[in-house]
Enzyme design. Sequence first.
Site, short mmCIF file in Angstrom:
data_model
loop_
_atom_site.label_atom_id
_atom_site.label_comp_id
_atom_site.label_asym_id
_atom_site.label_seq_id
_atom_site.Cartn_x
_atom_site.Cartn_y
_atom_site.Cartn_z
CG HIS A 56 -1.66 1.27 1.42
ND1 HIS A 56 -3.03 1.34 1.38
CD2 HIS A 56 -1.25 2.55 1.64
CE1 HIS A 56 -3.42 2.59 1.57
NE2 HIS A 56 -2.37 3.34 1.74
CG ASP A 113 -9.20 -1.23 -2.03
OD1 ASP A 113 -8.70 -2.00 -1.19
OD2 ASP A 113 -9.04 0.00 -2.00
ZN ZN Z 1 -4.55 0.06 0.86
#
Ligand code: ZN
Length: 291
Positions: free
Chosen positions: A45, A172
């Site tokens: 991330h 996501d």
């Molecule tokens: Zn993330």
Amino acid sequence: MADIGEMVQTGAVAVTDDGSPVHDAGMMRRALEYAGMFGITVISHAEDMSLSGKGVMNEGYESTRLGMHGIPPFSEEVCISRDIILCKYIGTPLHIAHVSTKGSVELIRQAKAAGVNVTAEATPHHFTLTDVEIGKEFSTNLKMNPPLRTQEDVDAIIEGLKDGTIDAIASDHAPHAPEEKEVEFDQAPNGIIGLETSLGLVATYLVKPGHLTWNEVARKMSAAPAKILRAPGGDLRAGAIADITIVNPKAAWTVKVDKFYSKSRNSPYDGWKLQGKVKYTILGGEVSFEG
Ligand SMILES: [Zn+2]
């Protein structure tokens, strides 16, 4: 750092810092080295929190106009650069989660051309929505991290999906209870649910306009993710695991959040008209969903 070896022994197929980005380059180096010993991918991330600060949306014209704290595109790009450089030296497969900026696409494109062992994914919200939507109703279902960016970024992500820079499409999926999201934009948690709308959005916004073929969709939503995670699946050959999604590409439907199978309703797509729908999901050879 987590006990990567033990996690792999008990079935972990990758490690990630999602939700709490690694700011220490030395830590990221060791994570890549350890993951490499066990032959698993590190999913990044990519975000430099010192640049994101108190940001709640993309830093740019819209955040300035609305008087909101912004998350600059280079918060993501600085971190992707770092991880690509580390990956170049260490060689452990690196996967960049939820790419959101034009600059990120360019960095990954250059790294792949230079032979770096990097892959990347994009989410449907980052190729169908921009930060312009936020000022209309301040819906907290438009708050995610990385944030919605600009049309230029959306165009670059679509281009990256077309030329293979971006290998995979990921939902996501981030469920939140209504009471968590029914607060001011600044206070709301990040994330939206994406599982039930991902195929329809891909069909409507990537296949219909001719950006991707259905074969490329199968690759980006199934075969490539399986390959990145070294997991079985994404394969229709005899003897392969029968985890299969059957799609009706012509089915037109309207997204209705109150009809979702998910208990969560935090989707910005309520009322959107999409074309392309999942008809069956087969899991381990048995029909687990019939649409
Ligand atoms: Zn993330």
